[in-house]
Design a protein around this motif. Sequence first.
Motif, PDB file in Angstrom:
ATOM      1  N   ASP A 174       0.453  -1.740  -0.218  1.00 15.56           N
ATOM      2  CA  ASP A 174      -0.522  -0.246  -0.034  1.00 15.56           C
ATOM      3  C   ASP A 174       0.667   1.295  -0.019  1.00 15.56           C
ATOM      4  OD1 ASP A 174      -1.708   1.651   0.323  1.00 15.56           O
ATOM      5  OD2 ASP A 174      -2.255   1.658   2.869  1.00 15.56           O
ATOM      6  N   ALA A 175       1.032   1.691  -1.185  1.00 19.53           N
ATOM      7  CA  ALA A 175       2.431   2.742  -1.340  1.00 19.53           C
ATOM      8  C   ALA A 175       1.315   4.218  -1.765  1.00 19.53           C
ATOM      9  CB  ALA A 175       3.317   2.411  -2.409  1.00 19.53           C
ATOM     10  N   ASN A 176       2.438   5.562  -1.037  1.00 16.29           N
ATOM     11  CA  ASN A 176       1.936   6.606  -2.151  1.00 16.29           C
ATOM     12  C   ASN A 176       1.314   6.708  -3.599  1.00 16.29           C
ATOM     13  OD1 ASN A 176       2.137   9.329  -3.356  1.00 16.29           O
ATOM     14  ND2 ASN A 176       2.337   9.530  -1.125  1.00 16.29           N
ATOM     15  N   GLU A 177       0.653   7.172  -4.140  1.00 15.09           N
ATOM     16  CA  GLU A 177       0.986   7.811  -5.560  1.00 15.09           C
ATOM     17  C   GLU A 177       1.623   7.151  -6.571  1.00 15.09           C
ATOM     18  OE1 GLU A 177      -1.569   6.200  -8.441  1.00 15.09           O
ATOM     19  OE2 GLU A 177      -2.614   6.439  -6.479  1.00 15.09           O
ATOM     20  N   LYS A 178       2.685   8.412  -5.774  1.00 16.88           N
ATOM     21  CA  LYS A 178       4.174   9.182  -6.410  1.00 16.88           C
ATOM     22  C   LYS A 178       4.941   7.761  -6.622  1.00 16.88           C
ATOM     23  CE  LYS A 178       4.687  11.345  -2.890  1.00 16.88           C
ATOM     24  NZ  LYS A 178       4.862  12.584  -2.500  1.00 16.88           N
ATOM     25  N   ARG A 179       4.773   6.236  -5.738  1.00 14.38           N
ATOM     26  CA  ARG A 179       5.959   5.492  -5.879  1.00 14.38           C
ATOM     27  C   ARG A 179       5.223   4.316  -5.853  1.00 14.38           C
ATOM     28  NH1 ARG A 179       6.872   8.790  -0.668  1.00 14.38           N
ATOM     29  NH2 ARG A 179       5.285   8.100   0.711  1.00 14.38           N
ATOM     30  N   VAL A 180       4.570   3.968  -6.566  1.00 13.17           N
ATOM     31  CA  VAL A 180       3.388   2.945  -6.258  1.00 13.17           C
ATOM     32  C   VAL A 180       4.481   2.307  -7.859  1.00 13.17           C
ATOM     33  CG1 VAL A 180       1.434   1.558  -7.542  1.00 13.17           C
ATOM     34  CG2 VAL A 180       1.425   3.647  -6.155  1.00 13.17           C
ATOM     35  N   THR A 218      -9.996  -9.824  10.101  1.00 11.27           N
ATOM     36  CA  THR A 218      -9.449  -8.402  10.795  1.00 11.27           C
ATOM     37  C   THR A 218      -8.638  -8.269   9.483  1.00 11.27           C
ATOM     38  OG1 THR A 218      -8.603 -10.150  11.962  1.00 11.27           O
ATOM     39  CG2 THR A 218      -7.471  -8.420  12.660  1.00 11.27           C
ATOM     40  N   TRP A 219      -8.485  -7.152   9.059  1.00 10.12           N
ATOM     41  CA  TRP A 219      -8.818  -5.504   8.368  1.00 10.12           C
ATOM     42  C   TRP A 219      -6.587  -5.396   9.163  1.00 10.12           C
ATOM     43  CZ3 TRP A 219      -8.051  -0.061   8.834  1.00 10.12           C
ATOM     44  CH2 TRP A 219      -7.775   0.793   7.553  1.00 10.12           C
ATOM     45  N   VAL A 220      -5.929  -5.687   8.309  1.00  9.44           N
ATOM     46  CA  VAL A 220      -4.345  -5.891   8.345  1.00  9.44           C
ATOM     47  C   VAL A 220      -3.780  -4.782   7.486  1.00  9.44           C
ATOM     48  CG1 VAL A 220      -3.932  -8.150   8.978  1.00  9.44           C
ATOM     49  CG2 VAL A 220      -4.127  -7.590   6.562  1.00  9.44           C
ATOM     50  N   SER A 252       1.903   0.111  10.027  1.00 13.55           N
ATOM     51  CA  SER A 252       0.906  -0.812   9.694  1.00 13.55           C
ATOM     52  C   SER A 252      -0.296  -0.860   9.946  1.00 13.55           C
ATOM     53  CB  SER A 252       0.486  -1.250  11.429  1.00 13.55           C
ATOM     54  OG  SER A 252       0.546  -0.303  12.523  1.00 13.55           O
ATOM     55  N   LYS A 253      -1.106  -1.022   9.158  1.00 17.14           N
ATOM     56  CA  LYS A 253      -2.976  -0.539   8.657  1.00 17.14           C
ATOM     57  C   LYS A 253      -3.022   0.736   9.415  1.00 17.14           C
ATOM     58  CE  LYS A 253      -6.881  -2.810  11.398  1.00 17.14           C
ATOM     59  NZ  LYS A 253      -6.026  -2.062  12.441  1.00 17.14           N
ATOM     60  N   GLU A 264       8.553   4.523   4.625  1.00 18.70           N
ATOM     61  CA  GLU A 264       8.572   3.657   6.080  1.00 18.70           C
ATOM     62  C   GLU A 264       7.485   4.232   6.825  1.00 18.70           C
ATOM     63  OE1 GLU A 264      10.506   0.768   7.353  1.00 18.70           O
ATOM     64  OE2 GLU A 264      12.320   0.994   5.845  1.00 18.70           O
ATOM     65  N   ASN A 265       7.172   5.656   6.434  1.00 21.71           N
ATOM     66  CA  ASN A 265       6.558   6.330   7.267  1.00 21.71           C
ATOM     67  C   ASN A 265       4.792   6.591   6.906  1.00 21.71           C
ATOM     68  OD1 ASN A 265       7.870   7.294   9.733  1.00 21.71           O
ATOM     69  ND2 ASN A 265       8.511   8.326   8.102  1.00 21.71           N
ATOM     70  N   GLU A 266       5.058   6.732   5.594  1.00 29.32           N
ATOM     71  CA  GLU A 266       3.816   6.523   4.533  1.00 29.32           C
ATOM     72  C   GLU A 266       2.953   5.084   4.275  1.00 29.32           C
ATOM     73  OE1 GLU A 266       4.179  10.335   2.458  1.00 29.32           O
ATOM     74  OE2 GLU A 266       3.260   9.110   1.791  1.00 29.32           O
ATOM     75  N   ASP A 267       4.296   4.720   3.773  1.00 21.65           N
ATOM     76  CA  ASP A 267       4.052   2.658   2.354  1.00 21.65           C
ATOM     77  C   ASP A 267       4.013   1.569   3.424  1.00 21.65           C
ATOM     78  OD1 ASP A 267       3.792   4.799   0.440  1.00 21.65           O
ATOM     79  OD2 ASP A 267       6.274   4.264   0.186  1.00 21.65           O
ATOM     80  N   SER A 268       3.176   0.793   3.586  1.00 25.48           N
ATOM     81  CA  SER A 268       3.442  -0.418   3.681  1.00 25.48           C
ATOM     82  C   SER A 268       2.863  -1.977   2.709  1.00 25.48           C
ATOM     83  CB  SER A 268       1.790  -0.938   4.372  1.00 25.48           C
ATOM     84  OG  SER A 268       1.666  -1.600   5.261  1.00 25.48           O
ATOM     85  N   VAL A 269       4.078  -2.322   3.500  1.00 30.80           N
ATOM     86  CA  VAL A 269       4.639  -4.100   2.902  1.00 30.80           C
ATOM     87  C   VAL A 269       3.725  -5.020   3.521  1.00 30.80           C
ATOM     88  CG1 VAL A 269       6.346  -5.567   1.613  1.00 30.80           C
ATOM     89  CG2 VAL A 269       6.344  -3.017   1.011  1.00 30.80           C
ATOM     90  N   LEU A 270       3.436  -6.029   3.254  1.00 28.35           N
ATOM     91  CA  LEU A 270       3.271  -7.268   4.201  1.00 28.35           C
ATOM     92  C   LEU A 270       3.641  -8.547   2.931  1.00 28.35           C
ATOM     93  CD1 LEU A 270      -1.213  -6.954   4.869  1.00 28.35           C
ATOM     94  CD2 LEU A 270       1.030  -6.493   6.741  1.00 28.35           C
TER      95      LEU A 270
END
Lengths: 88, 88
Positions: A8-14, B26-28, B79-80, A55-61
């Motif tokens: 889930d990344a900022n549009e600029k980095r997708v 669960t929303w992740v 995280s989310k 890492e303050n805006e984007d998320s990787v699982l």
Amino acid sequence: MFIILVYDANEKRVQKFHKTCKKYLTWVQNSVFEGEITEANLRILTDELKDIMDENEDSVLIYKFRTKKYYERDSIGISKPSHEDLFF
Amino acid sequence: MFIILVYDANEKRVQKFHKTCKKYLTWVQNSVFEGEITEANLRILTDELKDIMDENEDSVLIYKFRTKKYYERDSIGISKPSHEDLFF
């Protein structure tokens, strides 16, 4: 090992996320990649993602599975956009 | 069984997708849910999603696993969003 990677990344980095993941994994949905990968390549991939992400805006699982044996995937609706080049 | 559900939906329907999935899982991450679910509840969930989605525009992937035993999840970045109500 088999992994499912969702970001889930900022549009600029997708676009950068997409191109980086595509080198190692298969694109299956908008921000979802999956595939077999070695421990070494997973480390390289995560390092590359850390370089481009905020890492303050984007998320990787990353879901890691030792085997695909217990794995089944269902899909409802359209599969990923067929014209990948339209998007990236 | 344990599932990971990822959706890619039109902006107009994202809130409905979120509220529907949240009843069972669960929303992740932004459009990612996970959790233990019975076969019966999964059928109900997928039927509810089919009612709200446009199968020509939206996409849902459901990864099904008989066991969580072989499963490990890593997370990089935020995280989310902590304030779920800000978004839904």
